[in-house]
Enzyme design. Sequence first.
Site, PDB file in Angstrom:
ATOM      1  N   ASP A  25     -16.104 -33.562  49.567  1.00  0.00           N
ATOM      2  CA  ASP A  25     -17.507 -33.837  49.875  1.00  0.00           C
ATOM      3  C   ASP A  25     -18.317 -32.577  49.593  1.00  0.00           C
ATOM      4  O   ASP A  25     -17.791 -31.471  49.591  1.00  0.00           O
ATOM      5  CB  ASP A  25     -17.688 -34.255  51.333  1.00  0.00           C
ATOM      6  N   SER A  26     -19.624 -32.779  49.376  1.00  0.00           N
ATOM      7  CA  SER A  26     -20.498 -31.641  49.130  1.00  0.00           C
ATOM      8  C   SER A  26     -20.644 -30.766  50.365  1.00  0.00           C
ATOM      9  O   SER A  26     -21.046 -29.605  50.255  1.00  0.00           O
ATOM     10  CB  SER A  26     -21.881 -32.123  48.685  1.00  0.00           C
ATOM     11  N   TYR A  54     -26.088 -31.901  47.775  1.00  0.00           N
ATOM     12  CA  TYR A  54     -26.115 -32.320  46.379  1.00  0.00           C
ATOM     13  C   TYR A  54     -27.252 -33.297  46.073  1.00  0.00           C
ATOM     14  O   TYR A  54     -27.591 -33.513  44.915  1.00  0.00           O
ATOM     15  CB  TYR A  54     -24.799 -33.039  46.025  1.00  0.00           C
ATOM     16  N   GLY A  55     -27.805 -33.916  47.107  1.00  0.00           N
ATOM     17  CA  GLY A  55     -28.693 -35.061  46.932  1.00  0.00           C
ATOM     18  C   GLY A  55     -29.840 -34.890  45.961  1.00  0.00           C
ATOM     19  O   GLY A  55     -30.216 -35.820  45.258  1.00  0.00           O
ATOM     20  N   CYS A 109     -18.234 -38.649  49.003  1.00  0.00           N
ATOM     21  CA  CYS A 109     -19.633 -38.243  48.875  1.00  0.00           C
ATOM     22  C   CYS A 109     -20.303 -39.264  47.971  1.00  0.00           C
ATOM     23  O   CYS A 109     -19.872 -39.465  46.832  1.00  0.00           O
ATOM     24  CB  CYS A 109     -19.726 -36.843  48.266  1.00  0.00           C
ATOM     25  N   ASN A 110     -21.331 -39.932  48.490  1.00  0.00           N
ATOM     26  CA  ASN A 110     -21.988 -40.963  47.691  1.00  0.00           C
ATOM     27  C   ASN A 110     -22.659 -40.387  46.455  1.00  0.00           C
ATOM     28  O   ASN A 110     -22.622 -40.993  45.379  1.00  0.00           O
ATOM     29  CB  ASN A 110     -23.016 -41.698  48.558  1.00  0.00           C
ATOM     30  N   THR A 111     -23.279 -39.220  46.588  1.00  0.00           N
ATOM     31  CA  THR A 111     -23.967 -38.625  45.446  1.00  0.00           C
ATOM     32  C   THR A 111     -22.979 -38.260  44.342  1.00  0.00           C
ATOM     33  O   THR A 111     -23.215 -38.542  43.161  1.00  0.00           O
ATOM     34  CB  THR A 111     -24.763 -37.382  45.880  1.00  0.00           C
ATOM     35  N   GLU A 163     -27.264 -31.632  59.720  1.00  0.00           N
ATOM     36  CA  GLU A 163     -26.697 -30.307  59.453  1.00  0.00           C
ATOM     37  C   GLU A 163     -27.186 -29.259  60.459  1.00  0.00           C
ATOM     38  O   GLU A 163     -26.456 -28.334  60.813  1.00  0.00           O
ATOM     39  CB  GLU A 163     -27.050 -29.856  58.033  1.00  0.00           C
ATOM     40  N   CYS A 223     -24.818 -42.721  52.778  1.00  0.00           N
ATOM     41  CA  CYS A 223     -24.612 -41.274  52.794  1.00  0.00           C
ATOM     42  C   CYS A 223     -23.707 -40.996  53.979  1.00  0.00           C
ATOM     43  O   CYS A 223     -23.932 -41.529  55.081  1.00  0.00           O
ATOM     44  CB  CYS A 223     -25.932 -40.518  52.938  1.00  0.00           C
ATOM     45  N   THR A 224     -22.697 -40.163  53.781  1.00  0.00           N
ATOM     46  CA  THR A 224     -21.693 -39.978  54.826  1.00  0.00           C
ATOM     47  C   THR A 224     -22.201 -39.153  56.007  1.00  0.00           C
ATOM     48  O   THR A 224     -21.530 -39.074  57.041  1.00  0.00           O
ATOM     49  CB  THR A 224     -20.431 -39.321  54.237  1.00  0.00           C
ATOM     50  N   HIS A 225     -23.369 -38.524  55.878  1.00  0.00           N
ATOM     51  CA  HIS A 225     -23.979 -37.855  57.026  1.00  0.00           C
ATOM     52  C   HIS A 225     -24.628 -38.852  57.991  1.00  0.00           C
ATOM     53  O   HIS A 225     -24.710 -38.601  59.197  1.00  0.00           O
ATOM     54  CB  HIS A 225     -25.072 -36.884  56.566  1.00  0.00           C
TER      55      HIS A 225
END
Length: 269
Positions: free
Chosen positions: A6-7, A38-39, A69-71, A154, A188-190
């Site tokens: 993941d980013s 990364y978005g 990571c979706n991006t 974050e 998005c995994t966040h």
Amino acid sequence: MIGVFDSGFGGLTILQKLRHTLPQYDYLYLGDNARAPYGSRSFETIYRYTLQSVRELFHRGCPLVILACNTASAKALRSIQQQVLPVEFPDRRVLGIVRPTAEEIGNFSKTGHIGIFATAGTVSSNSYVLEISHFFPNLKVTQHACPMWVPLVEYGERGTEGARFFVKKDVDQLLAADPEIDTVLLACTHYPLLEDEIRAALPPHVRLVVQGDIVADKTLDYLKRHVDMENRLSKGGSVHYLTTDTAEFFKKGAFRFGMENISAESLTF
């Protein structure tokens, strides 16, 4: 080991689901925290960063890597699968999380209208719209980018008045774009860390879909269908962590994702 990339920290939500569904395997997680998020980055930059990380996980003995990571899945996966693996790593595999989610999302909707919350990079790639159209061609998909949501997670702002304000603003904008939406995907995994705020902002009849369980179930199915790969995976139930930032930074960030006493190895590219 199964490599999980993941980013930053968001992929930990996928890793947790993988370990719950497939606890017997060993995992190696790599978070590119020093270069996250990364978005908003370009396709070329995301591809370069993702490929560096995939190569690192391959170098450390992972025959299978999951882009949690979706991006990265939206902007780098296909190029890596089609251009890099056949030439450099014909016996390795890289899987993403966009396609397995797209294969299932239409089954949750009764109206045939779904909404997607994602990063600007994922939205601009149109990956979900394209993938979903293969499996559910009549499904109407409305995307909405949420640039504030990752920073809220974050920087530990979930549960605050500010988090509730920005989440409600984005939810209202999505539903205004299509009032018939009855299913919303967190792409998005966040975003699962803002689940309480999102559910509070959504009308009761709108279903919220978190993709971690889908990805874990699809990975289990993949390994059942690819016995040769499954036999190559070690089964000690361990997990190790790599980060492109400092180990202390990773430990503090992982704590916000509900993971305590995490030790990570710091690396540089």
